[in-house]
Design a protein around this motif. Structure first.
Motif, mmCIF file in Angstrom:
data_model
loop_
_atom_site.group_PDB
_atom_site.id
_atom_site.type_symbol
_atom_site.label_atom_id
_atom_site.label_comp_id
_atom_site.label_asym_id
_atom_site.label_seq_id
_atom_site.Cartn_x
_atom_site.Cartn_y
_atom_site.Cartn_z
ATOM 1 N N LEU A 96 6.046 2.220 -12.864
ATOM 2 C CA LEU A 96 4.688 2.122 -13.375
ATOM 3 C C LEU A 96 4.705 1.310 -14.659
ATOM 4 O O LEU A 96 5.332 1.698 -15.643
ATOM 5 C CB LEU A 96 4.135 3.524 -13.641
ATOM 6 C CG LEU A 96 2.759 3.624 -14.285
ATOM 7 C CD1 LEU A 96 1.706 2.924 -13.451
ATOM 8 C CD2 LEU A 96 2.375 5.089 -14.494
ATOM 9 N N ALA A 107 2.761 5.880 -8.346
ATOM 10 C CA ALA A 107 3.971 5.076 -8.479
ATOM 11 C C ALA A 107 5.087 5.678 -7.633
ATOM 12 O O ALA A 107 5.781 4.991 -6.881
ATOM 13 C CB ALA A 107 4.392 4.984 -9.948
ATOM 14 N N LYS A 158 7.504 2.746 -6.801
ATOM 15 C CA LYS A 158 7.354 1.670 -7.775
ATOM 16 C C LYS A 158 7.580 2.189 -9.175
ATOM 17 O O LYS A 158 7.350 3.370 -9.451
ATOM 18 C CB LYS A 158 5.914 1.119 -7.703
ATOM 19 C CG LYS A 158 5.623 0.269 -6.490
ATOM 20 C CD LYS A 158 6.059 -1.144 -6.744
ATOM 21 C CE LYS A 158 6.080 -2.017 -5.528
ATOM 22 N NZ LYS A 158 7.001 -3.129 -5.672
ATOM 23 N N ALA A 166 -2.995 -1.754 -3.351
ATOM 24 C CA ALA A 166 -1.791 -2.244 -2.683
ATOM 25 C C ALA A 166 -2.099 -2.707 -1.267
ATOM 26 O O ALA A 166 -1.560 -3.708 -0.795
ATOM 27 C CB ALA A 166 -0.732 -1.145 -2.678
ATOM 28 N N TRP A 205 -4.730 3.066 -6.342
ATOM 29 C CA TRP A 205 -3.516 2.280 -6.100
ATOM 30 C C TRP A 205 -3.299 2.058 -4.602
ATOM 31 O O TRP A 205 -2.829 1.010 -4.176
ATOM 32 C CB TRP A 205 -2.304 2.950 -6.754
ATOM 33 C CG TRP A 205 -1.013 2.226 -6.504
ATOM 34 C CD1 TRP A 205 0.110 2.726 -5.933
ATOM 35 C CD2 TRP A 205 -0.714 0.856 -6.829
ATOM 36 N NE1 TRP A 205 1.090 1.770 -5.869
ATOM 37 C CE2 TRP A 205 0.621 0.609 -6.409
ATOM 38 C CE3 TRP A 205 -1.443 -0.184 -7.420
ATOM 39 C CZ2 TRP A 205 1.231 -0.637 -6.564
ATOM 40 C CZ3 TRP A 205 -0.832 -1.427 -7.574
ATOM 41 C CH2 TRP A 205 0.487 -1.637 -7.150
ATOM 42 N N SER A 212 4.664 5.201 -3.964
ATOM 43 C CA SER A 212 4.898 3.837 -3.482
ATOM 44 C C SER A 212 6.256 3.319 -3.922
ATOM 45 O O SER A 212 6.541 2.136 -3.816
ATOM 46 C CB SER A 212 3.783 2.916 -3.988
ATOM 47 O OG SER A 212 3.695 2.981 -5.406
ATOM 48 N N MET A 246 3.931 -1.551 -10.143
ATOM 49 C CA MET A 246 2.603 -0.963 -10.075
ATOM 50 C C MET A 246 2.009 -1.128 -11.468
ATOM 51 O O MET A 246 2.459 -0.518 -12.431
ATOM 52 C CB MET A 246 2.671 0.519 -9.717
ATOM 53 C CG MET A 246 1.303 1.186 -9.856
ATOM 54 S SD MET A 246 1.316 2.947 -9.443
ATOM 55 C CE MET A 246 -0.272 3.441 -10.166
#
Ligand SMILES: Cc1ncc(C[n+]2csc(CCOP(=O)(O)OP(=O)(O)O)c2C)c(N)n1
Ligand SMILES: Cc1ncc(C[n+]2csc(CCOP(=O)(O)OP(=O)(O)O)c2C)c(N)n1
Ligand code: SF4
Ligand code: SF4
Ligand SMILES: [Mg+2]
Ligand SMILES: [Mg+2]
Lengths: 343, 632, 632, 343
Positions: free
Chosen positions: C266, C259, C264, C401, C397, C262, C315
């Motif tokens: 979670l 997370a 993001k 993605a 992930w 990226s 995410m």
């Protein structure tokens, strides 16, 4: 061969399997009271089936010397429905937990009730997921710290009795694991009801949620925090039976009987009353109110499997026992004669 | 006048042909499915062999006149055996522009194209999203176009009955039907009987539909537009009494037969889903046959209800389509673990996810084999045609009861809604399914709920039986006693027993048969609803003299015991599937045969032509082949 | 005094050994899991390599003293790299008769057997279902039995603290711990710190436990019963900073790292189930890391919540074990269809059905590949050890993605609860995961939600973005627009695109590596949590001079692109799996290689010995092999 | 670039997809009123998300020029929960049918409500399974003949409002597809509520259950068979507004206002009232009572995603933004020096 049933004892209902709950778990008491009550039903062992989901509580069937199925998480009501429809001669119990019945199994629980299948469902409410070691459940109070809610649960808890009422349950009761006599007699009443009977049992999980029900269990306080329902009797409680419940509009209120208020002013319990009354009882929660224990509601309604099998019987009466050959040959048919190949 | 089983001769020229493929296409509201069914029944009653392919939108009734709203029904009827509804159409009846534009490509060049010219106004074109009138397009020249003012003619036919325009127009379909019946020399009797019965309570509608039907027939006989009609002789089906049957109906009847054969009540737990729901609709009619249908709150409750009923001793069945079967996975695992007999039917549809609910596909094979946790094998068998669904249902229950295991039956949208003539069986001539429930003492001193018989089946002791009280559940069980056991060796043993038990089904199923030479260049291996197309394509290739054989698998798990041997007899193996190669994976893994796939995932069945082409590309032109046509 | 990373020397004789496998076994209530964890940490802090195997009953706390209630924890610590917790035990500490009887068979003949002799009273024997005292049995002679009155000694040690007997006895485990620490020259520091922290609010208990620990150590040093202690030097791990990590913890941390990498939040939707729940327990602690945990009402709601969050741009992750994954099948199909990225973790346990909840197994591979309707492929990767879970989560992930697809991670009960030293990474040194959400205009004039990039991924346009409003759903989508489409050709195209997209993951994953000779007699091909055992067995066989290599698969779908080539380089392929041959089926189908299986479905990991034996039986004794031991 | 929002019109909310319901279906009207109401929320198109399950009604999102997801059968509430928790800035609608919400999705429906997630759920109740062509649903009345119940349904139907109440719903309303103004304003009220709002819409399925709601829809009778709730106003209904609802114990009774009974004797509607009052309203069913339409209940309670995100914020406040490196290096660690290999 005598046709008379042997008189069974509690112990006859014990299977040969070791009971594997944590020492001190409330489940032991429920098991004991179930075994104690069952002989009163006058049914032979083989006529009884325990169906459960998954959870500590759902191990129950293994410990009963009856037929039983430890099914999958949340689905025991559906299994029991199929069983009862296929075999209306059996007495079927459903054993479930607060997670099993109200989290993953919430929908089956509701649909069992709305169909009013003739089974007795015992909901072991310990306000926690026992078997998976302590996550919060749909009955965990807001703010409860558990393994999955380190800062407190935020969901508003479900009230099993409200949910049962929404599904038009015909028999609803509540008892407490440690109130052994009350528990046994409540289970008996439930088992004797025709249609779905729901018994919520306050059950202590001494490992992951110890004391959750102390207010309703501890000798010193339980008389003040619970109210034993008796049909036709006023709602009175308290160690000295000096407090009662009166209605103010739709709202119940606690009144002090010693201060001149007469019993006649109180609410009188009526198991056949309008569901609205039962809603009021269901809304009485600790610490604002004593929590009612006993039979909240016991009314009659059409039973699913009666209706289903009734339709089968009616159809058979009207049309005769189905004849497959006649069915196969109904409608448009034609014959290819032996010689057709030659055409 | 009984015209049944005879053809109605026209006064015009009549051409005798061996088979006809016709598609009726119109708006969902136009009753095309009803027409198709009538044409099917009538043709079957004439002694033709028939195969059908209904194709309708996922919406109940998309907006009238739009392409999305087009509903079609294709029928092939012939004087020879037919196994598919036909690749290309000899005739297309298009009730509106949307039906024309979405269907004409399947019409054989030079084929007959009948349209309702009253439905080609500007607004109709707009609804069908057309800029120009297709009847004016150059490609229309490729077909024998016949424009008929069906709407007007229908209105005229029913004019004096005082119906509203809307009501009159609802009879258009029967006008078209009459025309089609004239065209192919079909008797109108069966359809007239149908109209009488269906509209018994609406005499006016009844009269109007009858008139429309007759007007259609008369129009054909009278008009200059149609020069000739066609005649298709009776097929040489094996002697016997026949009726038409659809796949879902046959499944339902097969289940009822299985219950009867095993002296069981049928407990049927289901949750509606296309294209499986019709099994529920069919079964719920037969309460006087000891059939108990339970429409559950969802698919999980449906199978769990079945599990409960099976525990109670009933013949338990649950049905669904792909998405619903996905939901049943966990409970299927329970059924495997507690070893109770049960039939689980998956009427496959286009996937993944909600996919193409009204289209056909064969892409659930791996799901039913593997879609649950742990090693949880169960037998899987697949029906190959509408009528075959009957036998498949019976066999499934026979296996389930003999092995104490859930059995999966695979059907698909194509055979579920398709119809074919069915030689009516006598229930008394079908081998009974003998089931014995143990009673106290019958199993020796101590009752072992997980004792094994010669097939490794455990005893089916049911509640109510004195002395045999026992508990089942999803935790691993101790061999014999069925008590909970976490013992390592026991787990291994039980995993092995469950696997062996399912493998033992191979003892009970017939050896695999082969259609064609015992050895050769190519084996076409198929399963499920593609049988007809594969069989037809292989037969044609064989007639060309090609060295090709056909094997159609009914048993997907376990495979027939001689399958490996068969596969070894051919240079190549071709596995046509309406998926991306699921059986192919299993065959390759099991037999290490470099099987090729011919895969199509388009929501529709195989055409014979495409399969034939593929077969041609893999085989050398045989003697006959080189005579009749050049190799592909 | 800091004893960390040093060994504590005994005044008695000390034998230096390269590694030790010890199992602590007692009642579930005896705190064996806690002891095991302490021993693990302490050994790791000493620089040993360690591997662990906790093994506990499915019941929370089965009745005290019964066999069902026995809980065990096995640790191997060594001065060399270890990849498994060890096959046979050098020492067994049994706190009661039930623990002894259920564990002694794993003890090496001549191994050290320490029992609490105070726990062998008649009633204890009865609880353990024993007729006779096992300490009197002839087989006990096979072991080096040391009877110690642990209970009494513990009571004495804490006598003056005024604890109840029950409270005193709760310290027994720390007495045993002290003894074990003495035996293997471990420092008590870490455990003392642990006791201080854990019982900070209960000073009396803290004091008692500390005393028990010390008493145990002192007893070892003093008693005549134990003649010598052992010393295990530090392992030669690569330089760096280490900590111990458990599999589920590593998964949780890996998800958090992904997370972060990226940028993001979670979103974690889950429903408790053994052995996956600890991921939830771990993640819910880290709310200040942008982690949002959602304990859903069931597994279906958990994954559907994740789908909603993924649609919103988070995410999204969901986890479960086999039975819960079965329930998620339908929603996994939706995720495939709507092409949203997501990580789905299956921590496998013994099956089928509820199975053996606390035992390990690898039998969900086919379920995660095929457990949903239709053609619904998605990438599947498997973690191979506790520490590897961290990397696996990040890679999952990364793939999800990049390809806009759900990705399945397989773990299992063995690695979930096992622990090993973990080289602590620096989050800043891990390659970021770059995710771009399109904005209005960034994708050209008209936004196509099902447009494709070079990997065939579609754009992740999230609600709130002006101008990019679009709808997704489970019905088949039109290529490009994403509108509902029932078109035949479009369906085929989309099925192909979805398959190709997943296949494209092969471009992003590393080539498969091989440990050992490039060509040879045997390739051992493994996946998931069996890596350590396979690696160790193959290394040993190699040391014997056998021609065997090891390939450990992390990527189960798609396979690394060079796998086929590798498989071709060996005369035989052996696939050991804790299932009945799931990867084996895939490999055979894909590569037509006659791979053999070595399969064990017993709820427990492979032992090195059994694998080595199997390898020996398949290979010729090499040069080294013929020197060191006879061929098997 | 102006930051002012363009004023949207109903039509701006229409997607480019053809609407594919049967001609005459009640769904059209609900779609139209939704589009008419939405501009009043003052939200840009991209801020709005429609999430649905499966069923005729669940095609709804395709027709809206907003973000949308047509998910799987019964699960829209769960999808919406995840979406709102991840993205509390979005306005989320859930579109569902009686089968979708109360049969397969009953449990998610309840749990959405008990969490009080801030979404607006519109339940298209046509008392039938439309998309699968006419099987009975959990709201089908007893005895209803459908494709799957040729001899009549035997299950006791669920009352969606009772179920919502059991889950402690904070906003509950009911409207009718053909009462366009009432419908639009009810949807607006629901959309403005914070927390889960449930709107049951009586929807006609003219193909498989035509006329199911005629008593509440037909001009001639609807005023006698429904009762429009207005906050603070007495419960009055009837074509001539000459009938009212009074309470007798817990039981409502219909009284004739022309016979001298004063309005003050009637029940007065209170959207914030005790749930017991709402239960009474929910229990008023045709033909014994006029069925209330409008807003039954509109109260406030903690919203799930506020709480969830609140805990995240509190944790961050207390502990700072999480530092992964610090976490990785916490607890017991040790260093293997560069030279250790040589040891
Ligand atoms: C499909 C599935 N999901 C999750 C689990 C894990 N699980 C077992 S019991 C349980 C909840 C137990 O709680 P409750 O029903 O309250 O029973 P208790 O243990 O408290 O008696 C869960 C989540 C499971 N076995 N199967
Ligand atoms: C898992 C699953 N089960 C069943 C179905 C089939 N199905 C689609 S819609 C529906 C019920 C529709 O009824 P309702 O929710 O009342 O919506 P309506 O069509 O009446 O608007 C069913 C059973 C499905 N698509 N998916
Ligand atoms: S965990 Fe709790 S509920 Fe479960 S057996 Fe132990 S005390 Fe009872
Ligand atoms: S079937 Fe009924 S609910 Fe569905 S679109 Fe048609 S009229 Fe509407
Ligand atoms: Mg519980
Ligand atoms: Mg509906």
């Amino acid at each position: 061969m005598s046709t008379e049933l042997p008189v069974l004892k509690a112990n006859d209902f014990a299977s040969d399997q070791d009971v594997r709950w944590c020492p001190g778990c409330g489940d032991y008491s429920i098991l004991a009271q179930m075994k104690k009550m069952l002989p009163d039903l006058g049914l032979p062992l083989e006529q009884i089936v325990f169906v459960s989901g998954i959870g500590c509580s759902s191990r129950f069937p293994y410990y009963m010397n009856t037929y039983g199925m430890h099914s999958i998480h949340g689905r025991a009501p559906a299994v029991a429905t199929g069983l009862r429809v296929a075999r209306p001669d059996l007495k079927v119990f459903v054993i479930t937990g607060d997670g099993d019945a109200l989290s993953i199994g919430g929908n089956h629980f509701i649909h069992l009730l709305r169909r009013n299948v003739d089974v007795t469902l015992v909901l072991f409410n310990n306000r926690i997921y026992g078997l998976t070691k302590g996550q919060y459940s749909p009955t965990s109070p807001e703010g409860q710290i558990t393994k999955s809610t380190p800062m407190g649960a935020v969901d508003h808890p479900l009230n099993p009795i409200r949910v049962a009422l929404a599904a038009e349950a015909t028999f609803i009761a509540r008892s407490v694991d440690s109130q052994v006599q009350h528990l046994a007699s409540t289970l008996y009443r439930a088992a004797m009801h025709r249609g779905t009977s729901v018994v919520e049992v306050y059950q202590n999980c001494n490992v992951f949620n110890d004391g959750a029900w102390d207010y309703a269990k501890e000798k010193a306080v339980r008389a003040d925090n619970t109210l034993e329902l008796e049909n036709g009797k006023p709602l009175i409680f308290g160690k000295d039976r000096d407090k009662g419940i009166r209605l103010n509009g739709f709202k119940p209120e606690v009144v002090d009987l010693s201060s001149g208020i007469s019993q006649d002013d109180l609410l009188f319990h009526d198991e056949k009353a309008d569901p609205i009354y039962v809603q009021i009882l269901a809304g009485m929660r600790y610490p604002d109110f004593p929590e009612p224990i006993g039979v909240f509601r016991d009314v009659e309604n059409d039973v699913f499997e009666d209706q289903v099998r009734g339709q089968m019987a009616t159809a058979t009466e009207k049309k005769g026992v189905g004849d497959l050959n006649a069915l196969f040959n109904s409608g448009d048919t034609w014959v290819v004669p032996e010689t057709s190949a030659a055409r | 006048m009984s015209q049944d089983a005879t053809q109605v001769k026209s006064a015009k020229q009549v051409e005798v042909v061996s088979g006809i493929t016709v598609r009726l296409a119109g708006d969902s509201g136009d009753g095309m499915q009803l027409l198709g069914t009538q044409l099917t029944n009538t043709s079957a009653l004439l002694g033709n062999d028939v195969a059908t392919f209904p194709d309708f939108p996922a919406e109940i009734r998309a907006p009238r006149g739009t392409r999305a709203g087009v509903s079609g029904f294709q029928v092939q009827f012939a004087s020879h055996e037919v196994h598919t509804p036909g690749d290309t159409l000899d005739a297309l009846i298009a009730m509106n522009p949307a039906a024309l534009i979405t269907n004409y490509e399947d019409l054989t060049p030079g084929g007959l194209l009948i349209v309702d010219e009253d439905s080609f106004a500007d607004k109709d074109l707009r609804l069908a999203n057309l800029q120009t009138d297709p009847l004016e397009e150059p490609w229309i020249e490729n077909y024998r176009l016949v424009k008929i003012p069906i709407t007007k003619l229908t209105r005229t036919a029913v004019a004096d009955l005082g119906l509203s325009v809307k009501e009159s127009d609802r009879c258009r379909n029967f006008f078209a039907m009459g025309l089609v019946y004239w065209l192919y020399g079909r008797s109108m009797d069966a359809t007239q009987r149908f109209i009488k019965a269906k509209f018994a309570k609406l005499p006016m509608v009844q009269e109007a539909n009858e008139r429309a039907l007759q007007a259609g027939w008369a129009f054909g006989e009278t008009t200059e537009l149609l020069g000739q009609s066609y005649q298709v002789e009776s097929a040489t089906l094996p002697p016997g009494k026949y009726r038409n049957i659809m796949g879902n109906q046959a499944l339902a009847w097969g289940l009822m037969a299985a219950a009867k054969l095993s002296s069981k009540e049928l407990f049927y737990g289901s949750y509606p889903i296309t294209p499986a729901s019709d099994i529920l609709h069919e079964l719920c009619k037969y309460k006087n046959f000891g059939v108990c249908t339970f429409q559950a709150e969802d698919e999980i409750a449906a199978i769990c209800g079945a599990i409960g009923a099976a525990f109670g001793g009933a013949m338990a069945v649950t049905t669904s389509s792909g998405p619903g079967i996905a939901l049943k996975g966990e409970a299927m695992g329970l059924a495997v673990m507690i070893e109770l007999p049960m039939v689980i039917i998956d009427v496959q549809r286009g996937g993944p996810s909600t996919g193409l609910p009204t289209k056909t596909e064969q892409a659930d094979l791996l799901q039913v084999l593997f879609g649950r946790n742990g090693e949880a094998p169960l037998p899987v068998i697949a029906a190959s045609s509408p009528g075959d669904c009957f036998d498949t249902a019976i066999e499934a229950w026979r296996l389930a009861a003999a092995l104490m295991t859930p059995v999966v039956v695979l059907s698909d949208g194509y055979i579920a809604n398709g119809a074919e003539p069915w030689a009516i069986p006598d229930i008394n001539n079908i081998e009974p399914i003998v089931i014995e429930h143990p009673s106290e003492g019958s199993t020796g001193d101590t009752f072992l709920p997980y004792a094994r018989d010669e097939n490794l089946a455990r005893p089916w002791a049911i509640p109510g039986t004195k002395g045999l009280m026992h508990r089942v559940g999803g935790l691993e069980k101790q061999d014999g006693t069925g008590n909970v056991s976490y013992d390592a060796q026991n787990h291994q043993r039980m995993v092995n027993i469950r696997a062996q038990k399912v493998a033992n089904a191979a003892r009970m199923i017939p050896q695999q048969e082969v259609m064609g030479p015992e050895k050769g260049e190519l084996l076409v291996l198929s399963w499920g609803g593609t049988k007809g197309a594969c069989l037809t394509a292989v037969s044609r290739a064989q007639k060309q003299g090609r060295s090709v054989a056909h094997c159609h698998l009914r048993h997907l798990n376990p495979f027939p015991s001689n399958l490996g041997e068969i596969l070894g007899n051919y240079d190549q193996v071709l596995i046509p599937e309406l998926n991306s190669g699921q059986l192919r994976m299993l065959i390759r893994a099991r037999f290490l045969v470099d099987a090729q796939g011919y895969n199509k995932v388009q929501g529709k069945p195989f055409g014979v032509g495409e399969l034939l082409e593929k077969i041609e590309s893999l085989t050398s032109a045989g003697k006959a082949g080189s005579l009749s046509r050049a190799a592909g």
